[in-house]
Design a protein around this motif. Structure first.
Motif, short mmCIF file in Angstrom:
data_model
loop_
_atom_site.label_atom_id
_atom_site.label_comp_id
_atom_site.label_asym_id
_atom_site.label_seq_id
_atom_site.Cartn_x
_atom_site.Cartn_y
_atom_site.Cartn_z
N SER A 146 0.78 -1.20 -0.02
CA SER A 146 -0.09 0.02 0.03
C SER A 146 0.94 1.25 -0.10
CB SER A 146 -1.11 0.19 1.21
OG SER A 146 -1.64 1.21 1.20
N LEU A 147 2.05 1.28 0.77
CA LEU A 147 2.86 2.29 0.72
C LEU A 147 3.47 2.78 -0.54
CD1 LEU A 147 4.33 4.65 2.21
CD2 LEU A 147 6.11 2.88 2.98
N ALA A 148 3.84 1.45 -1.17
CA ALA A 148 4.43 1.52 -2.56
C ALA A 148 3.49 2.30 -3.57
CB ALA A 148 4.93 0.14 -2.83
N ASP A 149 2.22 1.77 -3.59
CA ASP A 149 1.33 2.27 -4.22
C ASP A 149 0.91 3.78 -4.11
OD1 ASP A 149 -0.79 1.94 -6.29
OD2 ASP A 149 -2.39 2.32 -4.70
N LYS A 150 0.95 4.16 -2.90
CA LYS A 150 0.85 5.71 -2.63
C LYS A 150 2.28 6.50 -3.14
CE LYS A 150 -1.57 5.18 1.84
NZ LYS A 150 -1.58 5.29 3.43
N GLN A 151 3.18 6.00 -3.07
CA GLN A 151 4.64 6.54 -3.52
C GLN A 151 4.45 6.58 -5.10
OE1 GLN A 151 6.31 8.21 -1.98
NE2 GLN A 151 4.99 7.50 -0.06
N VAL A 165 11.55 2.87 -12.46
CA VAL A 165 11.38 3.41 -11.22
C VAL A 165 11.24 2.02 -10.12
CG1 VAL A 165 9.89 4.65 -9.63
CG2 VAL A 165 10.10 5.39 -11.99
N THR A 166 11.97 2.15 -9.25
CA THR A 166 11.79 1.03 -8.33
C THR A 166 11.72 1.59 -6.88
OG1 THR A 166 13.67 -0.14 -9.59
CG2 THR A 166 13.36 -0.79 -7.15
N ILE A 167 10.98 0.92 -6.39
CA ILE A 167 10.54 1.53 -4.92
C ILE A 167 10.74 0.25 -4.19
CG2 ILE A 167 8.34 2.22 -3.45
CD1 ILE A 167 7.21 3.54 -5.79
N THR A 168 11.56 0.61 -2.95
CA THR A 168 11.75 -0.47 -2.26
C THR A 168 11.24 -0.32 -0.60
OG1 THR A 168 14.01 -0.99 -3.35
CG2 THR A 168 13.78 -1.88 -1.16
N VAL A 169 10.47 -0.88 -0.11
CA VAL A 169 10.04 -0.66 1.35
C VAL A 169 10.61 -1.81 2.24
CG1 VAL A 169 7.82 -0.58 2.79
CG2 VAL A 169 7.73 0.23 0.39
N THR A 170 11.37 -1.43 3.16
CA THR A 170 12.03 -2.21 4.03
C THR A 170 11.59 -2.03 5.57
OG1 THR A 170 14.02 -0.58 4.51
CG2 THR A 170 13.95 -2.45 2.72
N TRP A 171 11.38 -3.21 6.43
CA TRP A 171 11.03 -3.21 7.65
C TRP A 171 11.75 -4.21 8.55
CZ3 TRP A 171 7.99 -4.89 3.86
CH2 TRP A 171 7.41 -6.22 4.24
N VAL A 172 11.80 -4.10 9.79
CA VAL A 172 12.30 -5.28 10.58
C VAL A 172 11.23 -5.62 11.61
CG1 VAL A 172 13.86 -5.98 12.60
CG2 VAL A 172 14.63 -4.28 10.65
N ASP A 173 10.99 -7.10 11.52
CA ASP A 173 9.80 -7.59 12.22
C ASP A 173 10.40 -8.94 13.07
OD1 ASP A 173 7.49 -8.48 13.31
OD2 ASP A 173 6.54 -9.29 11.67
N ALA A 174 10.51 -8.84 14.40
CA ALA A 174 11.01 -9.90 15.50
C ALA A 174 12.42 -10.28 15.06
CB ALA A 174 10.34 -11.23 15.00
N GLY A 175 13.20 -8.99 14.61
CA GLY A 175 14.67 -9.21 14.47
C GLY A 175 14.95 -9.49 13.13
N HIS A 176 14.16 -9.79 12.39
CA HIS A 176 14.22 -10.09 10.85
C HIS A 176 14.05 -9.19 9.77
CE1 HIS A 176 15.15 -14.35 12.37
NE2 HIS A 176 13.94 -14.34 12.80
N PRO A 177 15.06 -8.88 9.12
CA PRO A 177 14.66 -7.84 8.08
C PRO A 177 13.73 -8.25 6.93
CG PRO A 177 16.87 -8.39 7.77
CD PRO A 177 16.29 -9.17 8.95
N TYR A 178 12.98 -7.56 6.44
CA TYR A 178 12.10 -7.97 5.32
C TYR A 178 11.97 -6.78 4.26
CZ TYR A 178 10.17 -11.75 8.24
OH TYR A 178 10.10 -12.71 9.13
N ASN A 179 11.59 -7.20 3.06
CA ASN A 179 11.46 -5.94 2.02
C ASN A 179 10.38 -6.31 1.10
OD1 ASN A 179 13.06 -7.69 0.66
ND2 ASN A 179 14.40 -6.36 -0.18
#
Length: 144
Positions: A52-57, A103-117
């Motif tokens: 959803s964030l990538a779509d907004k961007q 155009v490349t949009i990369t969204v990253t986050w950390v959940d329970a100590g593991h990085p995701y993108n």
């Protein structure tokens, strides 16, 4: 002397222990399945928020135009959603074909100590520089 009961009713101690062990195993397996499904549902929700964030961007890029993003040499920022933190980054690459930009949009986050993108790629049509009859350079929009 040992007595034998011919009409004994009930279960022996061995049968009760065996049934208890089997029941404990089943309860533990059901608990593990439930825990994994909850963790999976949370991760799915995080991926959905990232998409959803990538779509907004992408909508923002479409609104302001790809040329504005290219002039800024990409963008990045932070986003918080219900206590979850995301980092997003937009990169552009000129394709040298009909003024197209990858155009490349990369969204990253950390959940329970593991990085995701989450990565989304798309193409946008930019503007081109043309020279009019007086020799001055003007920007003309390309239609796609």
């Amino acid at each position: 002397m040992t007595r034998t009961r011919k009409n004994a009713k009930g279960f022996t101690l061995v049968e009760v222990i065996a049934a208890s062990i089997i029941l404990c195993g089943v309860v533990m397996i059901a608990g593990a399945i439930g825990t994994r499904s909850l963790v999976g549902a949370r991760l799915d929700r995080r991926y959905e928020a990232a998409a959803s964030l990538a779509d907004k961007q992408l909508s923002l890029i479409e609104y302001v135009g790809i040329d504005s993003i290219v002039e800024m040499s990409g963008l990045d920022g932070e986003f918080d959603d219900s206590g979850d933190s995301y980092h997003w980054e937009i990169t552009t690459e000129y394709q040298e074909i009909d003024n197209l930009y990858l155009v490349t949009i990369t969204v990253t986050w950390v959940d329970a100590g593991h990085p995701y993108n989450f990565v989304a790629d798309t193409m946008f049509d930019g503007t081109t520089q043309t020279t009019d009859s007086t020799g001055t350079s003007t920007a003309a929009a390309q239609s796609g």
